[in-house]
Design a protein around this motif. Sequence first.
Motif, PDB file in Angstrom:
ATOM      1  N   ARG A 105      -0.931   1.297   6.025  1.00 59.75           N
ATOM      2  CA  ARG A 105      -1.148   0.053   6.433  1.00 59.75           C
ATOM      3  C   ARG A 105      -0.221  -1.267   5.687  1.00 59.75           C
ATOM      4  O   ARG A 105      -0.253  -1.891   6.519  1.00 59.75           O
ATOM      5  N   THR A 123      -8.751  -2.316   8.189  1.00 61.44           N
ATOM      6  CA  THR A 123      -7.917  -1.828   6.478  1.00 61.44           C
ATOM      7  C   THR A 123      -9.374  -0.905   6.555  1.00 61.44           C
ATOM      8  O   THR A 123     -10.047  -0.529   5.594  1.00 61.44           O
ATOM      9  N   CYS A 161      -5.104   3.039  -1.762  1.00 63.35           N
ATOM     10  CA  CYS A 161      -4.501   1.910  -1.227  1.00 63.35           C
ATOM     11  C   CYS A 161      -5.551   1.157   0.089  1.00 63.35           C
ATOM     12  O   CYS A 161      -4.377   0.288  -0.306  1.00 63.35           O
ATOM     13  N   GLY A 162      -6.622   0.716  -0.991  1.00 66.25           N
ATOM     14  CA  GLY A 162      -7.236  -0.604  -0.613  1.00 66.25           C
ATOM     15  C   GLY A 162      -7.572  -0.326   0.360  1.00 66.25           C
ATOM     16  O   GLY A 162      -8.098  -1.707   1.837  1.00 66.25           O
ATOM     17  N   HIS A 179      -8.765  -8.176 -11.834  1.00 64.35           N
ATOM     18  CA  HIS A 179      -7.737  -7.838 -11.280  1.00 64.35           C
ATOM     19  C   HIS A 179      -6.520  -8.063 -11.211  1.00 64.35           C
ATOM     20  O   HIS A 179      -5.799  -8.992 -10.421  1.00 64.35           O
ATOM     21  N   HIS A 183      -4.100  -1.555  -3.416  1.00 59.90           N
ATOM     22  CA  HIS A 183      -4.825  -1.887  -4.337  1.00 59.90           C
ATOM     23  C   HIS A 183      -5.900  -2.499  -4.739  1.00 59.90           C
ATOM     24  O   HIS A 183      -7.276  -3.036  -4.717  1.00 59.90           O
ATOM     25  N   GLY A 184      -5.073  -3.828  -4.350  1.00 64.42           N
ATOM     26  CA  GLY A 184      -5.331  -5.370  -4.323  1.00 64.42           C
ATOM     27  C   GLY A 184      -5.431  -6.172  -5.853  1.00 64.42           C
ATOM     28  O   GLY A 184      -6.445  -6.565  -5.866  1.00 64.42           O
ATOM     29  N   THR A 200     -10.531   4.456  -7.739  1.00 63.27           N
ATOM     30  CA  THR A 200      -9.098   3.852  -8.474  1.00 63.27           C
ATOM     31  C   THR A 200      -7.966   5.279  -9.708  1.00 63.27           C
ATOM     32  O   THR A 200      -7.150   4.759  -9.553  1.00 63.27           O
TER      33      THR A 200
END
Lengths: 492, 450, 128
Positions: free
Chosen positions: A149, A161, A180-181, B154, B177-178, B324
């Motif tokens: 990323r 993404t 890792c999103g 968040h 992970h945002g 998660t």
Amino acid sequence: MKYYDKLIFELSREGRSGYSLPEDRWDCHPDSLPDGLKRASALRLPQVSEPDVMRHYVNLSNMNFGVDTGFYPLGSCTMKYNPRINEETASLPGFSGLHPLQPADTVQGALQIYEDLSRCLCSLTGMAAFTLNPFAGAHGELTGLMVMRQYHISRGDMKRTKVIVPDSAHGTNPASAAVCGLEVVQVRSTPEGVIDIQDLKPLLDDTVAGIMMTNPNTLGLFETGIDEIEKSVHEAGGLLYYDGANMNALLGKVRPGDMGFDIMHLNLHKTFSTPHGGGGPGAGPVGVSARLARLLPSPAVSKREDGKLEMVAMPDGAGRISGFTGNFGVLVKAYTYILMLGRQNVKNVGPYAVLAANYVKESLKDKYKLPVNSLCKHEFVFDGLLETGDGHEVTTLDIAKRLLDYGFHAPTIYFPLLFHQSIMIEPTETESRETLDAFISVMRRIADEAAADPGLLKTAPHNTPVGRPDETSAATHPKLKYDFCQATKTGL
Amino acid sequence: MGFAYFPHTDEDIRVMLDRIGLKSVDELYSDVPQNVIYKGEFDIPDAMSEMEVRRKIGDLASRNVRLKIFCGAGAYDHYSPAVIPAVISRSEYLTSYTPYQAEVSQGTLRYIFEFQTMMAELTGMDCSNASMYDGPTSAAEAALMTVACTRKKHRVLLSATLLPQVLEVVETYCRFHGVEVTEIPAADGVTDLGAVPQLLSGGDVAGVIVPGINRYGIIEDLTGLADAVHASKALLAVYSDPSALAVIRTPGEWGADIACGDAQSLGIPLNFGGPYLGFLCCRQEYVRKLPGRIAGETSDAEGRRCYVLTLQAREQHIRREKATSNICSNQSLMALYVTVYLSLMGPDGLRKVNSLSYGGAHYLHSRLLETGLFSEAFSRPFLKEFALRTSVPADRLQKVLLDNGYFGALSCGEDLVSFCVTENRTKEEIDDLVEAISKAFRPDDCLKGC
Amino acid sequence: MSKIEEGLLYSESHEWVKVEDGKAVIGISDFAQKSMGNIVYVDMPDEDDDIARNEDFGAVESVKAASDLIAPVSGTVTDRNEVLEDEPGLLNEDPYANWIIKVEMSDPSETESLMDAAAYKAFLDSQE
């Protein structure tokens, strides 16, 4: 193996102790801390003598099965022999007494091992640079995806993404991607068990960050379309990630870097013989191609102008993913193993592992269902028995449990998810033909038992310290720690 | 010539190839495109005998300088009893895998159950998992866990007084992970609790992570924090040194929902940074969101008490696209290390470890102040680690200590250096260290702003 | 062969809905419980939580698997079946007698897109 039913708390008696510490001659004590900062609750640690402790943990160990106990053909886990010299070198006081923040000049030997091991791994995998900081395979995956990323972000390509993961992948692949999103997109396998390139191509648009592959894949099959996959993914602007869980198949023979992979991780506790330790500590170094080297996490080891080594931050990198520089003790073990192998013997690791797997597969495929009948690599998957008895369907679970009765560890079961009765067998290069023959003969015998006396398998294991645990009640009403109150009531 | 780890004779290879129907070992790779078969020489050393390997690695080990450690900062030089290596080197523990086959893994499962009990007891929490990689990653897992436990939030708040490596690792995980990270500022060496209500007021905070003992060694007073955090439906995690929890207020007593940290301080050698042992404990209501392995008690068909990995459905291999956490192992052998350590120490031993460390650290603290080279940085309660203000540059102090065989005076801020004393340090060593500093610097040097 | 109860409405993610006094009572189908195996935990929303159609509102877990519960309708949770907290296995014993939540629907017309028993049976057959 012998059943032993104690918990250390049940051996505890008020007033007993197992420690030996110098006399306290200081004139101030933690009692003088403000009350509001002090522990108020009781501390119910066990009170036991040193001999009690030693015997308790030896007794517990007698209920455990390790590679040193017997054959451990656990697929995807590479349960090879763990040489004892590894343990000795890793525990040398010159390493074990080092504080991680000591100045570089005082840890040159340790940094040299980090540097030398990195270089060895580069040569063995065809990558340009390694970080040894990740603590485990899953941690390596996460780190590698962060690098992936970071690469796209560093180029201002923010929309990439998505990560493509085959349906046969290890379960950690999509989980690592999610943490890792990244969004996971699945690509199908062909009936021959490899990635379906026709299914892959339409997925390759400008939102794809990359693809995660295990090669050989979890069926133990080499991804023969790798050249085309590599070209297609790279043309679409994506990167190729190599999950090194199955690297033992290729060690000494094929290098992920030469197949065009940009990022990979290794499991030192699999391929490089450091022990699994009942689930850890392992190590999951991440290797990258030259263009990604600056994106590796901090800290990294680098050479100073005076030729000495030092630890440096990586300003463009993915960030810090570990407190210090990973499981250093495990790195020493892997380096020791590589030195023992040397360039001569490393060439035989993959070939002998593959030889053993094909030998076992060919010796059992008339009794067990082989979904893909071709050359395998270091492991292979059966889909249950070829013939099952009528009425009493013997499952993979039953076969696994029966194996325990015969003194073998069970293979990996119900993985990969492509089949309903997966039995995944990985024999490794450190098992003798006699051991493999003994396993083959037991597996054949179990197949016969399944036909003649399925009940025997349904209720297996019979010769282990305990039988099958009631997992449903364990998960419905979880009991996750010792109940001190119960002990008081029963007078313990 | 054979090789010690490969049992294959030429005859074995021939018989095995015959069974497969191949003529040579090379044919085992006939499905691999020939352009990727490696034909070069590997750039690794020639094979060595075990005695040569022992010598080579021994030489590398001897190139490191063994110092007497007066530094903490997340890695503590506590004593490790002789029983531990004897136990953990047993093959049955060392060479086993994750205990998937419970029937032949009761040894591992039982000590994990004991470990969970001990960690829950130390932290004052309801339950513990089977361990994590290290302290900083356990804090990162705690941060993501607070997001998983709350709805549509968040952001996490991190105290600026957490160890630098903890802040950095949590920040890395959250960035990818945002999850947004906001730092709670420090005031006079501790978390500025007064700043917290304002930071919580946005309503988007899932979790707050603060240290029990902070980067300056100060024992933080977290009075009122849990109530403030819970009032905004967020979770409180306290990052702790579990050794210290024998004597200082526990995360549970502070009202925390999660306890995390590094259990290296429970007798695990410094090992140049690893393997260590992260831990993660929580209140009962969050147990099904607790990442990592967990062992539970149950029974077999004959009613025998036994143990099994449980709550596995939460794991990534099932709900993987929404994970998660991706952790699917633990530092099991290090968990055994700590379990044996705590069994030997018991409540009295662990309190004594703290008492010896506290006594030594306070003695060093006052001796250093006496030199006139240092002044109190914050004047707050500490246990075994403390920071002092000095105008002597940290690198010069450190150099003098190194020349005398000590590692200490770690720079921890402008004009700040930190020291740590454990039960492994003697009064003679402390006196000698202070003398070395006194000899090298004079208070006048400082006034001149050296 | 899974049981399908007449008179209920079904979603493609195997939840059932029964409209009672204007409220939607929601559970999981026999097919769903069979494919899960022994259910060990039901993750339910709290009362007064809002749920949205086609979004997850909780999960059911068995020893080896976890599956999201997908809301067949939108609305506000008025009741949660707390008996399931202690005895999640009731969903295996009788998935139609044991509901999971009751919802005050924000848009009752959403039920029109759900399947009746016959349509659900055809749907299951088409999945085989």
